[in-house]
Scaffold this motif. Structure first.
Motif, mmCIF file in Angstrom:
data_model
loop_
_atom_site.group_PDB
_atom_site.id
_atom_site.type_symbol
_atom_site.label_atom_id
_atom_site.label_comp_id
_atom_site.label_asym_id
_atom_site.label_seq_id
_atom_site.Cartn_x
_atom_site.Cartn_y
_atom_site.Cartn_z
ATOM 1 N N LEU A 179 97.494 79.681 112.384
ATOM 2 C CA LEU A 179 98.588 78.716 112.294
ATOM 3 C C LEU A 179 98.157 77.490 111.495
ATOM 4 C CD1 LEU A 179 101.500 78.090 113.443
ATOM 5 C CD2 LEU A 179 100.308 76.792 115.232
ATOM 6 N N CYS A 180 98.883 77.227 110.412
ATOM 7 C CA CYS A 180 98.517 76.120 109.528
ATOM 8 C C CYS A 180 99.775 75.360 109.127
ATOM 9 C CB CYS A 180 97.793 76.652 108.292
ATOM 10 S SG CYS A 180 97.034 75.357 107.306
ATOM 11 N N GLY A 181 99.775 74.069 109.356
ATOM 12 C CA GLY A 181 100.948 73.253 109.055
ATOM 13 C C GLY A 181 100.756 72.390 107.827
ATOM 14 N N TYR A 201 105.836 74.709 114.382
ATOM 15 C CA TYR A 201 104.697 73.826 114.662
ATOM 16 C C TYR A 201 104.962 72.838 115.794
ATOM 17 C CZ TYR A 201 103.904 75.761 110.072
ATOM 18 O OH TYR A 201 103.768 76.639 109.028
ATOM 19 N N GLU A 202 106.122 72.964 116.410
ATOM 20 C CA GLU A 202 106.514 72.040 117.481
ATOM 21 C C GLU A 202 105.503 72.073 118.622
ATOM 22 O OE1 GLU A 202 110.249 72.529 120.078
ATOM 23 O OE2 GLU A 202 110.978 71.605 118.221
ATOM 24 N N GLY A 203 104.992 70.892 118.988
ATOM 25 C CA GLY A 203 104.070 70.802 120.113
ATOM 26 C C GLY A 203 102.682 71.338 119.843
ATOM 27 N N GLN A 238 95.984 77.873 119.312
ATOM 28 C CA GLN A 238 96.406 79.256 119.091
ATOM 29 C C GLN A 238 95.419 80.214 119.736
ATOM 30 O OE1 GLN A 238 96.477 80.523 114.934
ATOM 31 N NE2 GLN A 238 98.270 81.797 115.290
ATOM 32 N N GLY A 239 95.931 81.330 120.234
ATOM 33 C CA GLY A 239 95.066 82.334 120.842
ATOM 34 C C GLY A 239 95.687 83.699 120.690
ATOM 35 N N PHE A 240 95.482 84.554 121.663
ATOM 36 C CA PHE A 240 95.974 85.927 121.594
ATOM 37 C C PHE A 240 96.971 86.182 122.715
ATOM 38 C CE2 PHE A 240 91.795 85.661 119.738
ATOM 39 C CZ PHE A 240 92.004 86.221 118.497
ATOM 40 N N ALA A 241 98.079 86.847 122.372
ATOM 41 C CA ALA A 241 99.154 87.071 123.321
ATOM 42 C C ALA A 241 99.022 88.427 123.980
ATOM 43 C CB ALA A 241 100.495 86.967 122.603
ATOM 44 N N PRO A 242 99.733 88.647 125.084
ATOM 45 C CA PRO A 242 99.764 89.987 125.699
ATOM 46 C C PRO A 242 100.456 90.977 124.767
ATOM 47 C CG PRO A 242 100.654 88.298 127.174
ATOM 48 C CD PRO A 242 100.532 87.678 125.835
ATOM 49 N N PHE A 243 100.318 92.271 125.066
ATOM 50 C CA PHE A 243 101.039 93.271 124.300
ATOM 51 C C PHE A 243 102.550 93.052 124.430
ATOM 52 C CE2 PHE A 243 97.079 95.790 124.866
ATOM 53 C CZ PHE A 243 96.828 95.997 123.517
#
Length: 248
Positions: A179-181, A201-203, A238-243
């Protein structure tokens, strides 16, 4: 060193040009938008050479490279930065022309530029190709379809370059941001819908173009025997989400 950057009229490309010039290097800044290039060249001075170029057009690449002054032709670093994402619709709804534009720019354009510059690097026994990938090339997400696929191409193409270039003295790196703004990326993806782009990019505290530029500069200034095969960056938000599981 002489650095050649595609997509240099804004975002990552413009910031990378600033970083290399600030540190005493010459930079060929190339892009389609000549007015933007002229503005950047005026800012950076004689160390920056503007070159109008469309990576999706083979004739444009050939003509632009033919126009390079002799003293600018020994490219030490090629940064294949030109690229874009278009839309977030699921595959069955996404416009085919958006897919074709992403493939033409992110894959074919990058490959053409590499093929145009690489032989001279190999002949000299030195050089570096930095390809701008993305975490989207490593991890799928809904709506990423062809964009993610083009960045997976960038990663695999870069690794295959390494296989071919072993022992030549020429290096290749896949630089893959998360993620890059602060760039036009999301505005382009949402086709000018600034509200939708801002919501991405909110928050958050995303990466910046300067972060990416400094990473590219670090890679380019490592000792010549060191090759960074791939480098992935994410902001701490930023990280990794569930399936992705659909429930009924």
């Amino acid at each position: 060193m002489i650095v050649f950057i595609t997509g240099a009229s804004a975002g990552f490309g413009a910031e990378m040009a600033r970083t290399f010039v600030k540190n005493g290097h010459q930079v060929v800044i190339s892009a389609r938008r000549s007015e933007r290039l002229a503005e950047l060249a005026a800012e950076l001075g004689e160390a920056a050479l503007p070159l109008e170029l469309d990576v999706t057009d083979p004739a444009s690449i050939a003509d632009a490279l033919a126009m390079l002054p002799q003293s600018w032709r020994q490219i030490d670093v090629l940064i294949n930065n030109a690229g874009l994402a278009l839309g977030t619709k699921p595959a069955q709804e996404a416009p085919l022309e958006d897919w074709e534009t992403m493939i033409a720019t992110n894959c074919a354009g990058l490959a053409r530029m590499t093929r145009a510059i690489l032989p001279a690097m190999v002949e000299r026994g030195s050089g570096l190709v930095i390809n701008l990938g993305s975490v989207a090339g490593h991890y799928p997400y809904p709506g990423g379809n062809v964009y993610g696929a083009t960045k997976a191409f960038v990663e695999q193409f870069t690794l295959n370059l390494r296989a071919d270039l072993a022992g030549t003295g020429v290096r290749a790196t896949n630089l893959a941001p998360g993620l890059c703004g602060g760039t036009e990326f999301s505005n382009v993806r949402f086709k000018g819908d600034d509200a939708a782009a801002a919501k991405v990019y909110e928050g958050t505290t995303p990466l910046t173009a300067k972060d990416i530029a400094e990473t590219a500069y670090w890679i380019a200034t490592l000792p010549p025997h060191v090759n960074v095969n791939s480098i992935e960056l994410m902001p701490t938000c930023q990280g990794f989400a569930p399936f992705n599981i659909k429930r009924v």
